[in-house]
Design an enzyme around this catalytic site. Structure first.
Site, PDB file in Angstrom:
ATOM      1  N   GLY A 154       0.785  -1.223   0.000  1.00 27.98           N
ATOM      2  CA  GLY A 154       0.000   0.000   0.000  1.00 27.98           C
ATOM      3  C   GLY A 154       0.818   1.273   0.000  1.00 27.98           C
ATOM      4  CG  LEU A 155       3.946   1.839   2.119  1.00 27.32           C
ATOM      5  CD1 LEU A 155       5.250   1.560   2.861  1.00 27.32           C
ATOM      6  CD2 LEU A 155       3.209   3.009   2.755  1.00 27.32           C
ATOM      7  N   GLY A 156       2.738   2.169  -2.665  1.00 27.99           N
ATOM      8  CA  GLY A 156       3.071   2.477  -4.055  1.00 27.99           C
ATOM      9  C   GLY A 156       4.220   1.664  -4.587  1.00 27.99           C
ATOM     10  CG  ASP A 202       1.252   4.944  -6.211  1.00 32.45           C
ATOM     11  OD1 ASP A 202       0.904   5.747  -5.328  1.00 32.45           O
ATOM     12  OD2 ASP A 202       0.742   3.817  -6.348  1.00 32.45           O
TER      13      ASP A 202
END
Length: 384
Positions: A154-156, A202
């Site tokens: 979920g952090l790209g 992102d």
């Protein structure tokens, strides 16, 4: 009397080289379009190792509004920051046509040929293949890839890997790309060429780095780097708590559910996304003023709207983590990325942050130390 001046102008489809030739007070302009594809020359026998690192990000507000079809019809707005966790790429040129790739995150080793032919997409390291196909690499090399977080965090992550790949290859081939060109190419290859579901934020976050307020339209993107006082950044960091839930997820399925929900007449998903976009502006204003409590309150409101995007944003485990954090001193927080797992972050009362951390650990979450990243994509050469 003759003089020459060379000017490089980057564009969305390549780079124009203008050669201004001054002869007897007359100026001639010669233009040549240098396409991204095939530009640059691999240096045979080059003993330099080329490396790149691109930062991961946390999105404070507006995530989801950068995903089609919403962004195409309504425009999207995202406030995010890159953090000191990275996707890395190393290229070691060879003197033959062999391509040897090792990906730690995917636990794969692959061998291909650099013969100018297309590498076929089969679900196996396709991000790498898309970049090599685009630049038409014809010299062999060894590639080593790894990331500070697992896939589906979920952090790209996948987009950041794409940016690190393009950064390393373009550095090796001496291809001049502006920051906008780099991000556009990363988006084009991942979302359009490969068809991987997701938004636009992102790629731009990884390339530009730092705190950015990003405005997206169907065919245009504006990235505004925010100049935030160090006192505010230090105070924000002091109140922030990042944790890993221990669960990863497939963001593509969540995003597809969001797209389906947007097609329903008078969709509550559209209303939730409209509110997410509004909150991006409000959160930016609170950040610039240094109102940390207000940021926490807006994060909580953003989370309530985000849960309406699809039924897969949260689950009982994530809800239990969030509720426990609120009960122990968190002002607000949210899950990072599409939802369903990965990383969560919270703005906490500074003197109760340790209580929030204890409660999260009791629920099985892992506290993660981090710093903000200000640099974005970095590439360099080192003589081996």
């Amino acid at each position: 009397m003759r003089s020459r001046n060379l000017e490089l102008i980057s564009g969305t489809s390549g780079s124009f080289v203008k050669l201004f030739e001054v002869r007897d007070s007359r100026i001639r302009v010669h233009e040549k379009l240098i396409l991204w594809k095939g530009y640059g020359k691999q240096m045979s026998g080059d003993r330099h190792v080329i490396r790149s690192k691109a930062p991961l990000r946390i999105s404070f507000a507006g995530g989801g509004t950068d995903v089609a079809p919403y962004v195409d019809e309504h425009g999207g707005t995202v406030l995010s920051s890159t953090i000191g966790m990275y996707a890395y790429c190393t290229i070691s040129p060879r003197n033959d046509k062999q391509i040897k790739v090792r990906s730690l995150d995917m636990a794969r080793d692959e061998n291909w040929k650099a013969d100018g032919g297309m590498l076929h997409y089969d679900g196996n390291l396709d991000l790498i293949k898309a970049v090599l196909n685009h630049f038409e690499v014809e010299q062999g090399f060894d590639m080593f890839l790894h990331c500070d977080v697992p896939p589906g965090s979920g952090l790209g992550g996948s987009s950041t890997v794409m940016v690190s790949l393009i950064g390393a290859i373009s550095e090796w081939l001496n291809v001049p790309l502006s920051q906008y060109d780099m991000a556009k190419l990363a988006f084009k290859l991942e979302r359009e060429e490969l068809g991987f579901a997701g938004g636009k934020q992102d790629h731009y976050s990884a390339v530009f780095g730092g705190f950015n307020f990003m405005e997206f339209k169907k065919t245009d993107t504006i990235v505004t780097p925010l100049r935030i006082k160090n006192d505010i950044l230090n105070e924000l960091h002091y109140h922030l708590l990042l944790c890993y839930t221990g669960q990863t997820r497939d963001s593509a399925n969540i995003i597809e559910d969001q797209r389906i929900g947007m097609k329903v007449a008078e969709s509550p998903v559209i209303e939730a996304l409209d509110n997410a976009k509004r909150l991006a502006y409000e959160t930016k204003d609170a950040l610039m003023k240094g109102d940390i409590r207000r940021i926490g309150e807006l994060l909580d409101e953003s989370w309530q709207h985000k849960k309406k995007f699809t039924g897969h944003i949260t689950n009982p485990y994530i809800d239990s983590i969030y509720n426990s954090a609120k009960q122990n001193g968190a002002i607000g927080g949210k899950i990072s990325g599409a939802g369903g797992g990965g990383y969560m972050f919270f703005i906490c009362e500074y003197d109760r942050k340790y209580l929030v951390a204890d409660s999260l650990q009791r629920h099985g979450a892992q506290i993660v130390n981090f710093n903000f990243d200000k640099n974005g994509l970095q590439t360099w050469r080192y003589r081996a």
